[in-house]
Scaffold this motif. Structure first.
Motif, PDB file in Angstrom:
ATOM      1  N   PRO A   1       3.010 -30.970  27.354  1.00 60.61           N
ATOM      2  CA  PRO A   1       4.008 -31.602  26.481  1.00 60.61           C
ATOM      3  C   PRO A   1       4.440 -32.963  27.018  1.00 60.61           C
ATOM      4  O   PRO A   1       4.500 -33.174  28.236  1.00 60.61           O
ATOM      5  N   GLY A   2       4.725 -33.883  26.121  1.00 62.86           N
ATOM      6  CA  GLY A   2       5.190 -35.201  26.525  1.00 62.86           C
ATOM      7  C   GLY A   2       6.607 -35.147  27.066  1.00 62.86           C
ATOM      8  O   GLY A   2       7.403 -34.287  26.691  1.00 62.86           O
ATOM      9  N   SER A   3       6.926 -36.090  27.938  1.00 68.96           N
ATOM     10  CA  SER A   3       8.215 -36.070  28.624  1.00 68.96           C
ATOM     11  C   SER A   3       9.386 -36.256  27.666  1.00 68.96           C
ATOM     12  O   SER A   3      10.441 -35.659  27.839  1.00 68.96           O
ATOM     13  N   ARG A   4       9.212 -37.067  26.632  1.00 77.41           N
ATOM     14  CA  ARG A   4      10.319 -37.362  25.736  1.00 77.41           C
ATOM     15  C   ARG A   4      10.680 -36.159  24.870  1.00 77.41           C
ATOM     16  O   ARG A   4      11.845 -35.753  24.808  1.00 77.41           O
ATOM     17  N   ALA A   5       9.692 -35.578  24.208  1.00 78.12           N
ATOM     18  CA  ALA A   5       9.964 -34.417  23.354  1.00 78.12           C
ATOM     19  C   ALA A   5      10.434 -33.232  24.191  1.00 78.12           C
ATOM     20  O   ALA A   5      11.281 -32.449  23.762  1.00 78.12           O
ATOM     21  N   LEU A   6       9.905 -33.102  25.405  1.00 77.09           N
ATOM     22  CA  LEU A   6      10.309 -32.006  26.276  1.00 77.09           C
ATOM     23  C   LEU A   6      11.752 -32.177  26.732  1.00 77.09           C
ATOM     24  O   LEU A   6      12.509 -31.213  26.815  1.00 77.09           O
ATOM     25  N   ALA A   7      12.147 -33.410  27.021  1.00 79.60           N
ATOM     26  CA  ALA A   7      13.527 -33.679  27.422  1.00 79.60           C
ATOM     27  C   ALA A   7      14.496 -33.332  26.304  1.00 79.60           C
ATOM     28  O   ALA A   7      15.559 -32.742  26.535  1.00 79.60           O
ATOM     29  N   ILE A   8      14.124 -33.665  25.066  1.00 75.25           N
ATOM     30  CA  ILE A   8      14.976 -33.346  23.919  1.00 75.25           C
ATOM     31  C   ILE A   8      15.104 -31.834  23.760  1.00 75.25           C
ATOM     32  O   ILE A   8      16.200 -31.300  23.537  1.00 75.25           O
ATOM     33  N   ALA A   9      13.976 -31.117  23.904  1.00 68.15           N
ATOM     34  CA  ALA A   9      13.995 -29.659  23.769  1.00 68.15           C
ATOM     35  C   ALA A   9      14.831 -29.017  24.868  1.00 68.15           C
ATOM     36  O   ALA A   9      15.634 -28.115  24.611  1.00 68.15           O
ATOM     37  N   GLN A  10      14.644 -29.458  26.098  1.00 70.58           N
ATOM     38  CA  GLN A  10      15.389 -28.880  27.218  1.00 70.58           C
ATOM     39  C   GLN A  10      16.890 -29.143  27.059  1.00 70.58           C
ATOM     40  O   GLN A  10      17.708 -28.253  27.304  1.00 70.58           O
ATOM     41  N   PHE A  11      17.236 -30.358  26.643  1.00 70.50           N
ATOM     42  CA  PHE A  11      18.646 -30.677  26.438  1.00 70.50           C
ATOM     43  C   PHE A  11      19.243 -29.795  25.345  1.00 70.50           C
ATOM     44  O   PHE A  11      20.321 -29.225  25.503  1.00 70.50           O
ATOM     45  N   GLN A  12      18.534 -29.695  24.223  1.00 73.79           N
ATOM     46  CA  GLN A  12      19.038 -28.913  23.089  1.00 73.79           C
ATOM     47  C   GLN A  12      19.277 -27.463  23.481  1.00 73.79           C
ATOM     48  O   GLN A  12      20.323 -26.876  23.199  1.00 73.79           O
ATOM     49  N   ILE A  13      18.300 -26.864  24.157  1.00 77.71           N
ATOM     50  CA  ILE A  13      18.385 -25.450  24.501  1.00 77.71           C
ATOM     51  C   ILE A  13      19.430 -25.203  25.583  1.00 77.71           C
ATOM     52  O   ILE A  13      20.203 -24.244  25.514  1.00 77.71           O
ATOM     53  N   ALA A  14      19.479 -26.064  26.589  1.00 81.19           N
ATOM     54  CA  ALA A  14      20.482 -25.901  27.642  1.00 81.19           C
ATOM     55  C   ALA A  14      21.891 -26.121  27.100  1.00 81.19           C
ATOM     56  O   ALA A  14      22.848 -25.457  27.530  1.00 81.19           O
ATOM     57  N   HIS A  15      22.017 -27.025  26.141  1.00 80.32           N
ATOM     58  CA  HIS A  15      23.328 -27.379  25.589  1.00 80.32           C
ATOM     59  C   HIS A  15      23.937 -26.238  24.778  1.00 80.32           C
ATOM     60  O   HIS A  15      25.163 -26.031  24.794  1.00 80.32           O
ATOM     61  N   ILE A  16      23.101 -25.467  24.074  1.00 81.33           N
ATOM     62  CA  ILE A  16      23.620 -24.442  23.176  1.00 81.33           C
ATOM     63  C   ILE A  16      23.510 -23.031  23.740  1.00 81.33           C
ATOM     64  O   ILE A  16      24.005 -22.078  23.122  1.00 81.33           O
ATOM     65  N   ALA A  17      22.890 -22.867  24.904  1.00 80.39           N
ATOM     66  CA  ALA A  17      22.639 -21.526  25.450  1.00 80.39           C
ATOM     67  C   ALA A  17      23.923 -20.727  25.614  1.00 80.39           C
ATOM     68  O   ALA A  17      24.007 -19.565  25.180  1.00 80.39           O
ATOM     69  N   ASP A  18      24.918 -21.311  26.253  1.00 74.87           N
ATOM     70  CA  ASP A  18      26.166 -20.590  26.492  1.00 74.87           C
ATOM     71  C   ASP A  18      26.872 -20.239  25.189  1.00 74.87           C
ATOM     72  O   ASP A  18      27.479 -19.158  25.068  1.00 74.87           O
ATOM     73  N   ARG A  19      26.786 -21.120  24.209  1.00 70.59           N
ATOM     74  CA  ARG A  19      27.456 -20.855  22.933  1.00 70.59           C
ATOM     75  C   ARG A  19      26.828 -19.652  22.237  1.00 70.59           C
ATOM     76  O   ARG A  19      27.534 -18.811  21.667  1.00 70.59           O
ATOM     77  N   ILE A  20      25.508 -19.555  22.274  1.00 69.83           N
ATOM     78  CA  ILE A  20      24.830 -18.412  21.663  1.00 69.83           C
ATOM     79  C   ILE A  20      25.259 -17.119  22.347  1.00 69.83           C
ATOM     80  O   ILE A  20      25.581 -16.117  21.693  1.00 69.83           O
ATOM     81  N   ALA A  21      25.273 -17.128  23.674  1.00 72.12           N
ATOM     82  CA  ALA A  21      25.678 -15.935  24.419  1.00 72.12           C
ATOM     83  C   ALA A  21      27.142 -15.593  24.164  1.00 72.12           C
ATOM     84  O   ALA A  21      27.497 -14.417  24.013  1.00 72.12           O
ATOM     85  N   ASP A  22      27.988 -16.605  24.104  1.00 70.28           N
ATOM     86  CA  ASP A  22      29.419 -16.372  23.873  1.00 70.28           C
ATOM     87  C   ASP A  22      29.678 -15.729  22.511  1.00 70.28           C
ATOM     88  O   ASP A  22      30.494 -14.800  22.395  1.00 70.28           O
TER      89      ASP A  22
END
Length: 343
Positions: free
Chosen positions: A255-276
């Motif tokens: 995977p390219g660095s740019r699209a991967l960075a966006i995916a990692q940010f998105q998933i890390a950003h919302i992970a706690d909210r989903i669990a909460d």
């Protein structure tokens, strides 16, 4: 992708995890049995070309299969092993048979004890082999000479030490090291999104079954709002993962660095909210040992920032934007996939 592969792998994962506890508290014999059954099936070679004994499917097509590690709470790093095997094939790296994990963090080397310690090793207490990237180097460590310093109850990580002479330094080109990191991040994200999807399913089922004031709690508007928000976040996580996998159609292209960075940010950003939200709707039952929810939300929380927090990846995205002349943030985000497909 043909759903025959999905059905077969799903059936295998249901079978191998049926006799285990709902969490990750399994015995060494149980782990060995699960590991042997999965890798005897040949699914670890999914991404290899057909000429090399694989299925020849693309990275995008394998997403549904990699997510199953998290969806079924499989106690071995299946997704990481799959991407490691195709990486080794692509870069002609000779690796032993077995399961693989990856760590990209500080490896503490003690000259007096002649040992090397990794304080947060993903599946470090179970995996057969571990690839450790540090200071522009990559080491291969094996299970037969590791020492478990601490295994966290019901968790995916452990503190592990190896004798320094037991580490094998891999002579890798810069591109190979770069690709290994990107594929490893992608594998972690896929397993995390799979756990998110299972968490959402458990929450929907519970809200429909749990009665309060004579009707299911899913009929209450406040709960419906929470479920809607959860659905939005899980869908966004899956879409980000798909964008990161939209390479040139080859499984051998990381995977390219740019699209991967966006995916990692998105998933890390919302992970706690989903669990909460999941725990808010479930209430006390969500943390009981007998109910599986907290085993999935633990996986989500533990894996969300294994390769960097949301803030770290936001900074990576910012650096990309700063190096783009006359480009807006919206244009940057919406063009990430197109540029990756053509670049």
């Amino acid at each position: 992708m043909d759903t025959l592969l999905e059905d077969a792998l799903g059936e295998l994962f249901r079978h191998v995890t049926s006799g285990a506890s709902p969490g990750l508290e399994i015995t060494a014999d149980q782990h060995k049995k699960i590991s042997n059954e999965i890798y005897a099936s040949g699914f670890a070679d999914l991404l290899l070309p057909q000429a090399a004994g694989g299925s020849g499917i693309s990275l995008y097509e394998v997403i549904a299969l990699l997510k199953m590690e998290g969806y079924y709470n499989v106690p071995i790093p299946f997704a990481q092993t799959v991407v490691t095997r195709v990486w080794a094939h692509t870069h002609s790296v000779d690796l032993p048979e077995g399961s693989f994990s990856y760590a990209s963090s500080a490896l503490q080397i003690d000259a007096q004890t002649r040992s090397a310690t990794l304080h947060k090793a993903w599946h470090g207490h179970w995996v057969d082999h571990m690839l450790i990237a540090t200071d522009q180097q990559c080491f291969l460590a094996h299970s037969h000479n590791r020492r478990i310093l601490q295994a966290y109850h019901g968790g995916l990580f452990a503190a592990v030490a190896w004798p320094t002479q037991g580490l094998t330094r891999l002579d890798l080109r810069e591109q190979a090291t770069h690709d290994l990191f990107h594929l490893s991040v992608f594998a972690m994200l896929a397993a995390t999104v799979g756990a998110m999807e299972k968490t959402f399913e458990l929450t929907l089922e519970y809200a429909a079954q749990r009665q309060q004031f004579g009707r299911p709690v899913s009929k209450f508007q406040a709960v419906q709002h929470q479920i809607s928000e959860m659905a939005e976040h899980v869908c966004a996580a899956d879409m980000a993962l798909q964008m990161a996998a939209a390479t040139d159609g080859s499984a051998q292209t990381a995977p390219g660095s740019r699209a991967l960075a966006i995916a990692q940010f998105q998933i890390a950003h919302i992970a706690d909210r989903i669990a909460d939200i999941a725990h808010a709707i479930h209430g006390a039952i969500g943390i009981s040992q007998e109910y599986p929810l907290h085993h999935y939300t633990r996986r989500i929380r533990e894996c969300k920032s294994c390769f960097g927090s949301a803030q770290y990846w936001a900074a990576e995205i910012g650096q990309h934007i700063l190096h783009k002349n006359n480009d807006t943030l919206f244009a940057f985000l919406t063009s990430a996939q197109d540029e990756q497909m053509t670049g």
